[in-house]
Design a protein around this motif. Structure first.
Motif, short mmCIF file in Angstrom:
data_model
loop_
_atom_site.label_atom_id
_atom_site.label_comp_id
_atom_site.label_asym_id
_atom_site.label_seq_id
_atom_site.Cartn_x
_atom_site.Cartn_y
_atom_site.Cartn_z
N ASP A 19 0.82 -1.21 0.00
CA ASP A 19 0.00 0.00 0.00
C ASP A 19 0.86 1.26 0.00
OD1 ASP A 19 -2.38 -1.42 0.07
OD2 ASP A 19 -2.43 -1.48 2.26
N GLU A 20 2.14 1.10 0.30
CA GLU A 20 3.02 2.24 0.46
C GLU A 20 3.45 2.80 -0.89
OE1 GLU A 20 3.87 -0.92 1.71
OE2 GLU A 20 2.67 -0.55 3.51
N VAL A 21 4.11 3.96 -0.87
CA VAL A 21 4.56 4.60 -2.11
C VAL A 21 6.04 4.93 -1.98
CG1 VAL A 21 2.28 5.59 -2.54
CG2 VAL A 21 4.00 6.93 -1.31
N SER A 22 6.68 5.14 -3.12
CA SER A 22 8.09 5.50 -3.12
C SER A 22 8.29 6.99 -2.87
CB SER A 22 8.71 5.12 -4.48
OG SER A 22 10.02 5.66 -4.59
N LEU A 23 9.34 7.31 -2.13
CA LEU A 23 9.71 8.70 -1.87
C LEU A 23 10.87 9.13 -2.75
CD1 LEU A 23 9.69 8.55 2.05
CD2 LEU A 23 7.84 9.34 0.55
N ALA A 24 11.20 8.31 -3.77
CA ALA A 24 12.37 8.60 -4.60
C ALA A 24 12.26 9.95 -5.30
CB ALA A 24 12.57 7.49 -5.62
N SER A 25 11.03 10.40 -5.59
CA SER A 25 10.86 11.68 -6.28
C SER A 25 11.30 12.85 -5.41
CB SER A 25 9.40 11.87 -6.69
OG SER A 25 8.54 11.85 -5.57
N CYS A 26 11.40 12.65 -4.09
CA CYS A 26 11.85 13.72 -3.20
C CYS A 26 13.30 14.12 -3.49
CB CYS A 26 11.72 13.29 -1.74
SG CYS A 26 10.04 12.94 -1.19
N PHE A 27 14.06 13.24 -4.14
CA PHE A 27 15.44 13.57 -4.46
C PHE A 27 15.53 14.63 -5.55
CE2 PHE A 27 16.27 9.50 -2.41
CZ PHE A 27 17.48 9.74 -1.77
N GLU A 28 14.51 14.72 -6.38
CA GLU A 28 14.54 15.66 -7.50
C GLU A 28 14.13 17.05 -7.05
OE1 GLU A 28 16.01 14.32 -9.90
OE2 GLU A 28 15.79 12.31 -9.09
N GLN A 29 12.90 17.21 -6.67
CA GLN A 29 12.39 18.48 -6.16
C GLN A 29 11.41 18.19 -5.03
OE1 GLN A 29 10.67 20.83 -9.28
NE2 GLN A 29 12.62 21.20 -10.31
N HIS A 30 11.48 18.98 -3.97
CA HIS A 30 10.66 18.70 -2.82
C HIS A 30 9.17 18.75 -3.14
CE1 HIS A 30 14.08 19.94 0.16
NE2 HIS A 30 14.41 18.96 -0.64
N GLN A 31 8.78 19.58 -4.10
CA GLN A 31 7.36 19.67 -4.40
C GLN A 31 6.83 18.41 -5.06
OE1 GLN A 31 9.71 21.74 -5.55
NE2 GLN A 31 9.39 22.37 -7.69
N HIS A 32 7.74 17.53 -5.50
CA HIS A 32 7.31 16.27 -6.10
C HIS A 32 7.11 15.18 -5.06
CE1 HIS A 32 9.23 17.53 -10.20
NE2 HIS A 32 8.07 18.14 -9.96
N CYS A 33 7.42 15.45 -3.80
CA CYS A 33 7.20 14.46 -2.75
C CYS A 33 5.70 14.18 -2.60
CB CYS A 33 7.75 14.95 -1.42
SG CYS A 33 9.55 14.96 -1.32
#
Length: 242
Positions: free
Chosen positions: A105-119
């Motif tokens: 059910d969880e999601v990846s936080l990998a997008s946080c590495f690019e730009q914080h607004q994508h978290c």
């Protein structure tokens, strides 16, 4: 007590430093993802409670450090928004190029590495653990259960394995404090013998969670309570009072 706790944290920092130096010396730092996190924080009587996971009113057990270093990524600094520890597994799977398990059910936080607004903007939930003794600071009519010696049994004497006696499973689940975090808002739920207590906190303006704002922001509390109830209802036979 706090000095002892600070000493443990300092020792942990020293050990992490040794590990990171070893990665550098062995040539592994360039292709090793490093994650530092904790399972829980610690309460030092901020709300008259002590220990770990005994209260959901304060933010002291549920707020933990989470540091991720991927040598292939640019340093992105500090992410101020709420992230969840359950999202760590899919994050690491994404970073190493593996597919997450479909049942997650969880999601990846990998997008946080690019730009914080994508978290991802997600609700975070927390509940208290099992009390090992009578916990101070709880409301007078808070649901309770027997102490640890009464709760525990040894169903397999050959192995000495201990477990919670089955007849106490549901009264433990019913007596848990629970909370939901959305952005800077936090709603807490405490079950009573008759009814419950809901409190709403702005954890940015009030990090100690001392000022209950539920009367001033009843609409926010109602929305959060609806989502918290849905989360609680997913647990078998655990139904909060309306």
């Amino acid at each position: 007590m706090i000095d002892l706790y600070d000493g443990c944290v300092a020792e942990f920092d020293d050990e992490i430093g040794k590990m990171l130096r070893h990665l550098n010396v062995s040539g592994l730092a360039g292709n090793t993802i490093v994650v530092i996190y904790s399972d829980h924080g610690m309460e030092f009587f901020e709300h008259d409670t002590w220990g770990q996971g005994n209260s959901a009113v304060g933010d002291f057990s549920s707020r933990i450090p989470l540091l991720i270093r991927d040598p292939r990524k640019h340093v992105c600094g500090i992410v101020d928004q709420v992230v969840r520890s359950i999202d760590l597994a899919p994050t690491l799977l994404k970073l190493v190029g593996a597919n997450p398990v479909t049942s997650m059910d969880e999601v990846s936080l990998a997008s946080c590495f690019e730009q914080h607004q994508h978290c991802p903007q997600l609700d975070a939930f927390n509940e208290t653990g099992i009390w090992v003794a009578n916990i101070p600071g709880l409301p007078e009519k808070h649901l309770r259960y027997p102490d640890l010696l009464e709760l525990m049994g040894v169903p397999d004497r050959a192995s000495g394995t201990m477990s919670i006696k089955p007849e106490y499973t549901m009264c433990i689940m019913d007596a848990k404090d629970r909370m939901i975090r959305r952005g800077h808002w936090k709603l807490t739920y405490q079950p009573l013998i008759n009814g419950h207590i809901l409190q709403l906190f702005d954890v940015v303006a009030d990090p100690m969670c001392k000022q209950n704002l539920i009367d001033q922001h009843a609409d926010i509390a109602a929305t959060l309570w609806q989502n918290l109830r849905l989360w609680i209802d997913r647990m078998p036979d655990t139904q909060p009072n309306p």
